[in-house]
Write a protein that holds these residues in place. Structure first.
Motif, PDB file in Angstrom:
ATOM      1  N   PRO A   1      -0.608  29.360  35.640  1.00 22.10           N
ATOM      2  CA  PRO A   1       0.808  29.202  35.693  1.00 22.10           C
ATOM      3  C   PRO A   1       1.408  29.892  36.717  1.00 22.10           C
ATOM      4  CG  PRO A   1       0.037  29.375  33.354  1.00 22.10           C
ATOM      5  CD  PRO A   1      -0.877  30.084  34.198  1.00 22.10           C
ATOM      6  N   PRO A   2       2.453  29.436  37.493  1.00 22.35           N
ATOM      7  CA  PRO A   2       3.000  30.273  38.690  1.00 22.35           C
ATOM      8  C   PRO A   2       3.913  31.395  38.007  1.00 22.35           C
ATOM      9  CG  PRO A   2       4.205  28.266  38.283  1.00 22.35           C
ATOM     10  CD  PRO A   2       2.814  28.322  37.565  1.00 22.35           C
ATOM     11  N   ALA A   3       3.841  32.544  38.863  1.00 21.12           N
ATOM     12  CA  ALA A   3       4.615  33.687  38.300  1.00 21.12           C
ATOM     13  C   ALA A   3       6.126  33.496  37.980  1.00 21.12           C
ATOM     14  CB  ALA A   3       4.535  35.004  39.309  1.00 21.12           C
ATOM     15  N   PRO A   4       7.011  34.093  36.855  1.00 20.76           N
ATOM     16  CA  PRO A   4       8.365  33.779  36.697  1.00 20.76           C
ATOM     17  C   PRO A   4       9.129  34.008  38.123  1.00 20.76           C
ATOM     18  CG  PRO A   4       7.369  35.191  35.349  1.00 20.76           C
ATOM     19  CD  PRO A   4       6.367  34.926  36.213  1.00 20.76           C
ATOM     20  N   ILE A   5      10.046  33.215  38.519  1.00 22.94           N
ATOM     21  CA  ILE A   5      10.763  33.347  39.624  1.00 22.94           C
ATOM     22  C   ILE A   5      12.255  33.168  39.128  1.00 22.94           C
ATOM     23  CG2 ILE A   5       9.282  32.336  41.099  1.00 22.94           C
ATOM     24  CD1 ILE A   5      10.700  29.440  41.025  1.00 22.94           C
ATOM     25  N   SER A   6      13.308  33.582  40.117  1.00 26.93           N
ATOM     26  CA  SER A   6      14.616  33.642  40.039  1.00 26.93           C
ATOM     27  C   SER A   6      14.912  32.009  40.294  1.00 26.93           C
ATOM     28  CB  SER A   6      15.337  34.525  40.787  1.00 26.93           C
ATOM     29  OG  SER A   6      15.110  34.088  42.249  1.00 26.93           O
ATOM     30  N   ALA A   7      15.973  31.515  39.573  1.00 29.45           N
ATOM     31  CA  ALA A   7      16.404  29.959  39.612  1.00 29.45           C
ATOM     32  C   ALA A   7      17.070  29.813  41.134  1.00 29.45           C
ATOM     33  CB  ALA A   7      17.327  29.671  38.461  1.00 29.45           C
ATOM     34  N   ALA A   8      18.044  30.908  41.748  1.00 33.50           N
ATOM     35  CA  ALA A   8      18.443  30.649  42.974  1.00 33.50           C
ATOM     36  C   ALA A   8      18.400  31.755  43.803  1.00 33.50           C
ATOM     37  CB  ALA A   8      19.827  30.447  42.552  1.00 33.50           C
ATOM     38  N   PRO A   9      18.726  31.831  44.940  1.00 33.35           N
ATOM     39  CA  PRO A   9      18.449  33.061  45.781  1.00 33.35           C
ATOM     40  C   PRO A   9      19.528  33.949  45.365  1.00 33.35           C
ATOM     41  CG  PRO A   9      19.760  31.226  46.939  1.00 33.35           C
ATOM     42  CD  PRO A   9      19.048  30.562  45.619  1.00 33.35           C
ATOM     43  N   SER A  10      19.220  35.346  45.728  1.00 30.56           N
ATOM     44  CA  SER A  10      20.046  36.306  45.489  1.00 30.56           C
ATOM     45  C   SER A  10      20.965  36.598  46.582  1.00 30.56           C
ATOM     46  CB  SER A  10      19.031  37.523  45.403  1.00 30.56           C
ATOM     47  OG  SER A  10      18.238  37.848  46.242  1.00 30.56           O
ATOM     48  N   ARG A  11      22.110  35.754  46.430  1.00 29.38           N
ATOM     49  CA  ARG A  11      23.029  36.131  47.351  1.00 29.38           C
ATOM     50  C   ARG A  11      24.448  36.096  46.560  1.00 29.38           C
ATOM     51  NH1 ARG A  11      25.616  30.899  48.082  1.00 29.38           N
ATOM     52  NH2 ARG A  11      24.504  29.189  47.096  1.00 29.38           N
ATOM     53  N   ALA A  12      25.535  36.700  47.235  1.00 25.39           N
ATOM     54  CA  ALA A  12      26.769  36.868  46.600  1.00 25.39           C
ATOM     55  C   ALA A  12      27.252  35.507  46.365  1.00 25.39           C
ATOM     56  CB  ALA A  12      27.760  37.402  47.609  1.00 25.39           C
ATOM     57  N   PRO A  13      28.139  35.188  45.124  1.00 24.99           N
ATOM     58  CA  PRO A  13      28.399  33.806  44.703  1.00 24.99           C
ATOM     59  C   PRO A  13      29.680  33.496  45.532  1.00 24.99           C
ATOM     60  CG  PRO A  13      28.518  35.384  42.808  1.00 24.99           C
ATOM     61  CD  PRO A  13      28.052  36.252  44.016  1.00 24.99           C
ATOM     62  N   ASP A  14      30.451  34.235  46.277  1.00 29.57           N
ATOM     63  CA  ASP A  14      31.502  33.773  47.074  1.00 29.57           C
ATOM     64  C   ASP A  14      30.929  33.582  48.747  1.00 29.57           C
ATOM     65  OD1 ASP A  14      31.110  36.414  47.453  1.00 29.57           O
ATOM     66  OD2 ASP A  14      33.352  36.865  47.502  1.00 29.57           O
ATOM     67  N   GLU A  15      29.935  33.763  48.836  1.00 26.50           N
ATOM     68  CA  GLU A  15      29.332  33.671  50.265  1.00 26.50           C
ATOM     69  C   GLU A  15      29.718  32.281  50.611  1.00 26.50           C
ATOM     70  OE1 GLU A  15      25.637  35.582  52.704  1.00 26.50           O
ATOM     71  OE2 GLU A  15      25.308  34.679  50.759  1.00 26.50           O
ATOM     72  N   GLY A  16      30.593  32.205  51.890  1.00 25.81           N
ATOM     73  CA  GLY A  16      30.923  30.847  52.371  1.00 25.81           C
ATOM     74  C   GLY A  16      29.606  30.537  53.529  1.00 25.81           C
ATOM     75  N   PHE A  17      30.280  29.490  54.108  1.00 30.59           N
ATOM     76  CA  PHE A  17      29.076  28.901  55.202  1.00 30.59           C
ATOM     77  C   PHE A  17      29.078  29.841  56.355  1.00 30.59           C
ATOM     78  CE2 PHE A  17      28.404  26.269  58.877  1.00 30.59           C
ATOM     79  CZ  PHE A  17      27.314  25.819  58.525  1.00 30.59           C
ATOM     80  N   ALA A  18      30.277  30.341  56.912  1.00 36.38           N
ATOM     81  CA  ALA A  18      30.291  31.207  57.920  1.00 36.38           C
ATOM     82  C   ALA A  18      29.261  32.367  57.681  1.00 36.38           C
ATOM     83  CB  ALA A  18      31.688  31.746  58.194  1.00 36.38           C
ATOM     84  N   SER A  19      29.144  32.796  56.539  1.00 38.86           N
ATOM     85  CA  SER A  19      28.478  34.128  56.326  1.00 38.86           C
ATOM     86  C   SER A  19      26.860  33.758  56.444  1.00 38.86           C
ATOM     87  CB  SER A  19      28.923  34.758  55.113  1.00 38.86           C
ATOM     88  OG  SER A  19      30.030  35.503  55.032  1.00 38.86           O
ATOM     89  N   ILE A  20      26.591  32.410  55.579  1.00 34.98           N
ATOM     90  CA  ILE A  20      25.199  32.346  55.668  1.00 34.98           C
ATOM     91  C   ILE A  20      24.627  31.655  57.031  1.00 34.98           C
ATOM     92  CG2 ILE A  20      25.144  31.827  53.238  1.00 34.98           C
ATOM     93  CD1 ILE A  20      25.186  28.644  54.036  1.00 34.98           C
ATOM     94  N   PHE A  21      25.704  31.203  57.810  1.00 37.13           N
ATOM     95  CA  PHE A  21      25.418  30.776  59.165  1.00 37.13           C
ATOM     96  C   PHE A  21      24.916  31.940  59.996  1.00 37.13           C
ATOM     97  CE2 PHE A  21      26.522  29.590  63.576  1.00 37.13           C
ATOM     98  CZ  PHE A  21      25.740  28.461  63.716  1.00 37.13           C
ATOM     99  N   CYS A  22      25.767  32.976  60.046  1.00 38.07           N
ATOM    100  CA  CYS A  22      25.540  34.110  60.745  1.00 38.07           C
ATOM    101  C   CYS A  22      24.293  34.809  60.515  1.00 38.07           C
ATOM    102  CB  CYS A  22      26.701  34.935  60.596  1.00 38.07           C
ATOM    103  SG  CYS A  22      28.433  34.495  61.523  1.00 38.07           S
ATOM    104  N   ALA A  23      24.017  34.750  59.198  1.00 35.66           N
ATOM    105  CA  ALA A  23      22.834  35.399  58.871  1.00 35.66           C
ATOM    106  C   ALA A  23      21.708  34.739  59.000  1.00 35.66           C
ATOM    107  CB  ALA A  23      22.896  35.537  57.223  1.00 35.66           C
ATOM    108  N   ALA A  24      21.892  33.304  59.156  1.00 33.93           N
ATOM    109  CA  ALA A  24      20.509  32.345  59.599  1.00 33.93           C
ATOM    110  C   ALA A  24      20.448  32.499  61.100  1.00 33.93           C
ATOM    111  CB  ALA A  24      20.779  30.813  59.150  1.00 33.93           C
ATOM    112  N   VAL A  25      21.357  32.757  61.807  1.00 33.21           N
ATOM    113  CA  VAL A  25      21.232  32.831  63.355  1.00 33.21           C
ATOM    114  C   VAL A  25      20.407  34.132  63.532  1.00 33.21           C
ATOM    115  CG1 VAL A  25      22.394  33.002  65.426  1.00 33.21           C
ATOM    116  CG2 VAL A  25      23.071  30.992  63.714  1.00 33.21           C
ATOM    117  N   GLN A  26      21.146  35.165  62.792  1.00 34.61           N
ATOM    118  CA  GLN A  26      20.585  36.585  63.157  1.00 34.61           C
ATOM    119  C   GLN A  26      19.281  36.740  62.883  1.00 34.61           C
ATOM    120  OE1 GLN A  26      23.451  38.893  60.934  1.00 34.61           O
ATOM    121  NE2 GLN A  26      24.303  39.718  62.937  1.00 34.61           N
ATOM    122  N   GLN A  27      18.579  36.107  61.529  1.00 29.23           N
ATOM    123  CA  GLN A  27      17.425  36.064  61.438  1.00 29.23           C
ATOM    124  C   GLN A  27      16.493  35.265  62.159  1.00 29.23           C
ATOM    125  OE1 GLN A  27      15.863  37.994  58.921  1.00 29.23           O
ATOM    126  NE2 GLN A  27      14.057  36.982  59.631  1.00 29.23           N
ATOM    127  N   ALA A  28      17.218  34.201  62.674  1.00 26.69           N
ATOM    128  CA  ALA A  28      16.331  33.241  63.795  1.00 26.69           C
ATOM    129  C   ALA A  28      16.036  34.008  64.998  1.00 26.69           C
ATOM    130  CB  ALA A  28      17.189  32.002  64.009  1.00 26.69           C
TER     131      ALA A  28
END
Length: 345
Positions: free
Chosen positions: A163-190
């Motif tokens: 059986p696969p190891a237990p995992i969290s149901a959702a990514p560990s990000r802040a609940p109020d994180e908006g699109f601008a924040s995740i977009f900036c993080a995605a571009v920086q990581q890219a």
């Protein structure tokens, strides 16, 4: 060995500065002209999918096949999808992102990374199909073989009947994180991933430039450049005096193997996240061997099945037994190495 190799590279860089400079220019041109235009949008897309939570909402559709075939959790779906379609090394970058967010365990991330790293359909069609064989259809069929071989390699080297190891149901990000924040993080990581890709393309272009005199002494030596850097190896196939079915088999192997430049890119992305790369080299060797075997089998059963633009006298339907022998040897070696690596994880 590491001391010897480090000193050898230092001496080579010191005594052949002109060749090194040419290699850097070639690598940067390759990154700017071919690699990054195709890969960067998928780097950003992978970050958006995982950070927004959209991938986890859609992953339920892939839950049953992922578990039935590979014993993987639904959260592995983004890495599987982008790894099979986004191009090298989008699959590894997405897997690392999922591991950092706690969506995948280290064990599951290691297994995903072994087989969800593929060339993109655009790369196979444009460079391998049109560039080498003058046929987009040939490139599309090579891509189909490429993906099928990756999935088959996963069944051999990545599946674990636990059986696969237990995992969290959702990514560990802040609940109020908006699109601008995740977009900036995605571009920086890219951007960070793109810099890694560019650096390794430049480095392996230097090595290819330095190895050029040695490769020139070997029969069809230019084809060996694909073991170092995939794009250069495929480009070198077109002028070689080989039958088209032999070129197809070699191209299929190189696409699956990926080249050392791609494999080191994956290692560079995996190391900071603590993602083990045990069995990855063996998995890519197996991927290439399976792709080459399927391609050789198709061209042997139907010489015109893939080479739709080749002249009949360039087809050699009875000249492949030595190729089959080499492919079987590579596959056996990869399976054996992969089993040892799996036992060590």
């Amino acid at each position: 060995m590491k001391l010897f190799l480090s000193f050898a590279l230092f001496c080579v860089f010191l005594f052949f500065p002109a060749a090194c400079a040419d290699g850097v220019r070639n690598g940067l041109a390759l990154a700017a002209g071919q690699a990054l235009p195709a890969l960067f949008p998928f780097f950003v897309a992978g970050g958006l999918l995982t950070r927004s939570g959209l991938a986890f909402r859609l992953s339920g559709l892939a839950a049953r096949p992922l578990y039935a075939l590979y014993r993987l959790p639904p959260a592995a779906a983004p890495a599987v999808l982008l790894g099979l379609t986004g191009g090298y090394p989008v699959g590894a970058a997405t897997t690392v992102d999922l591991l950092k967010q706690g969506a995948l365990s280290r064990t599951d991330a290691t297994r995903v990374n072994r087989f969800c790293n593929c060339a993109s359909p655009g790369f196979c069609i444009a460079l391998a199909g049109l560039g080498v064989f003058g046929s987009a259809r040939t490139g599309a069929m090579l891509y189909g073989i490429h993906v099928l071989s990756a999935l088959l390699a996963g069944l051999i080297i990545a599946r674990e009947d636990v059986p696969p190891a237990p995992i969290s149901a959702a990514p560990s990000r802040a609940p109020d994180e908006g699109f601008a924040s995740i977009f900036c993080a995605a571009v920086q990581q890219a951007a960070a991933t793109a810099l890694t890709v560019t650096a390794f393309l430049a480095m392996f272009s230097i090595l290819l430039r330095l190895a050029a005199p040695v490769l020139a002494c070997l029969p069809c030596g230019d084809a060996f450049s694909g073991l170092f850097e995939l794009t250069a190896g495929l480009a070198a196939l077109a002028p070689l005096p080989l039958a088209d079915n032999a070129k197809l088999t070699i191209a299929s192997f190189l696409l699956g193997f990926g080249g050392l430049a791609v494999q080191f890119q994956v290692r560079a992305l995996a190391a900071p996240a603590g993602l083990p790369v045990d069995g990855f080299a063996a998995a890519k060797l197996l991927h290439g061997a399976l792709a080459a075997a399927l391609t050789a089998l198709l061209t042997r059963l139907s010489p015109q099945a893939l080479v739709v633009s080749a002249a009949p006298d360039r087809i050699a339907p009875h000249g492949l037994p030595p190729v089959f022998s080499l492919i079987l040897l590579l596959a056996a070696l990869a399976i054996w190495s992969g089993k040892k690596a799996k036992n060590a994880v």
